[in-house]
Design a protein around this motif. Structure first.
Motif: not given
Length: 355
Positions: A268-285
């Protein structure tokens, strides 16, 4: 070959008479002939070797012992051919690996696109049914709504201006034909020559002023068309990209929030880290496109005011001068706005092609 001849000579049968006695051999018996033949062949082979030497292209590798069959001989040219075949096979394997890599990359891209589409569709449905939250910028969305409403009103102005241009063009063409008819009747009706002549001159003057007004109105229509269908449309395209980025941002934000409420094991923590990374990319866009929309809306408003101030002044002055019958003021208006009319020899209806 010499050895085979010697072997054959050595095993030749001796003729026997009918009573069992051996027959007499001739002077040049078979054994002596075989020996001489062997010596001559050996000498020729030695001379051939000394003169020409071995040819590497024709060198053969013999598998098996002395006197083996021809099936055991392997030409060196076949060895070279097998090396070339091995090289071609290596090239084919490399090409297959490259093709397989491209296919895997495309499959991975399709997988990411499908996952992103699923998340965005889920977010859209949640927002539509009121179950999901969305990011709202009240001030920016109000400006976007004003722009869309303004574009609709300007499209209506453009439609009416084009209709006015078409109707007025038909009127000018009618005046031109009426003036020609009056001029012809003036020549053929001596008793009404002056009356027909006055009307012919009036219609020709109105036709000339009408063509001048058409040039001004056509310039007005062209400018409004550029403002509505190019400048405003470009800003609305950026707004559409911004709205798509907002939807993606909210979709990944909701996904991250759901994962954060779940268990906290290693997977679950690995999935959270990946989701956090995608969230930051979409936020910057999302923030980048939001900034672009704000800038374009600002420049669009400034450009709209500048363009419309000039075009409305042109339209007012041209219409007023025409209906007041002030030909000099009408021509001065066109010079003020740098509008050039078509030369008299040009085809008159062709100006509509610029619409």
């Amino acid at each position: 070959m010499a050895d085979s001849i010697m072997s054959k000579a050595a095993t030749m049968e001796i003729p026997i008479n009918s009573n069992g006695d051996t027959g007499t051999l001739p002077e040049d018996d078979s054994l002596e002939q075989a020996a001489q033949l062997q010596w001559s062949l050996d000498e020729q082979d030695l001379q051939q070797v000394m003169v020409s030497g071995p040819n590497l292209n024709e060198t053969s590798i013999v598998s098996g012992g002395y006197g083996g069959t021809a099936e055991g001989i392997i030409p060196t040219s076949s060895i070279k051919g097998s090396n070339m075949h091995h090289s071609s096979s290596s090239s084919s394997v490399a090409a297959d690996d490259a093709t397989r890599g491209v296919a895997v990359e495309k499959l991975e891209t399709m997988k990411k696109w499908g996952l992103n589409t699923y998340k965005c569709t889920k977010q859209m449905i949640s927002e539509r049914f009121g179950r999901g939250s969305r990011t709202v910028d009240l001030e920016l969305e109000a400006q976007i709504e004003v722009l869309r409403d303004t574009k609709k009103k300007y499209e209506n102005v453009l439609r009416l201006a084009r209709a006015l241009t078409n109707h007025f063009y038909n009127m000018v063409q009618t005046q031109h034909a009426l003036g020609d008819t009056f001029a012809d009747l003036s020549q053929k009706s001596p008793e009404l020559r002056d009356e027909f002549g006055y009307n012919a001159e009036t219609q020709k003057l109105l036709c000339k002023n009408g063509e001048t007004l058409l040039g001004a109105v056509n310039f007005f229509v062209s400018s409004i068309n550029t403002l509505v269908n190019k400048t405003m449309e470009d800003t609305l395209m950026t707004i559409k990209m911004y709205e798509n980025a907002r939807l993606e941002f909210d979709a990944y934000r909701s996904d991250l929030e759901e994962l954060s409420l779940g268990p906290r094991d290693a997977v679950a923590m690995a999935r959270i880290d990946a989701a956090q990374e995608q969230y930051q990319v979409q936020k910057d866009k999302y923030e980048r496109l939001r900034s672009d929309v704000i800038i374009k809306l600002k420049f669009l408003e400034e450009n709209k005011v500048k363009v419309m101030h000039k075009q409305l002044l042109l339209f007012h002055n041209a219409i007023s001068a025409y209906f007041a019958g002030n030909q000099q003021q009408l021509e001065q208006t066109l010079k003020q706005f740098n509008i050039k009319l078509r030369p008299p020899g040009a085809d008159k209806p062709s100006w509509l092609e610029e619409q």
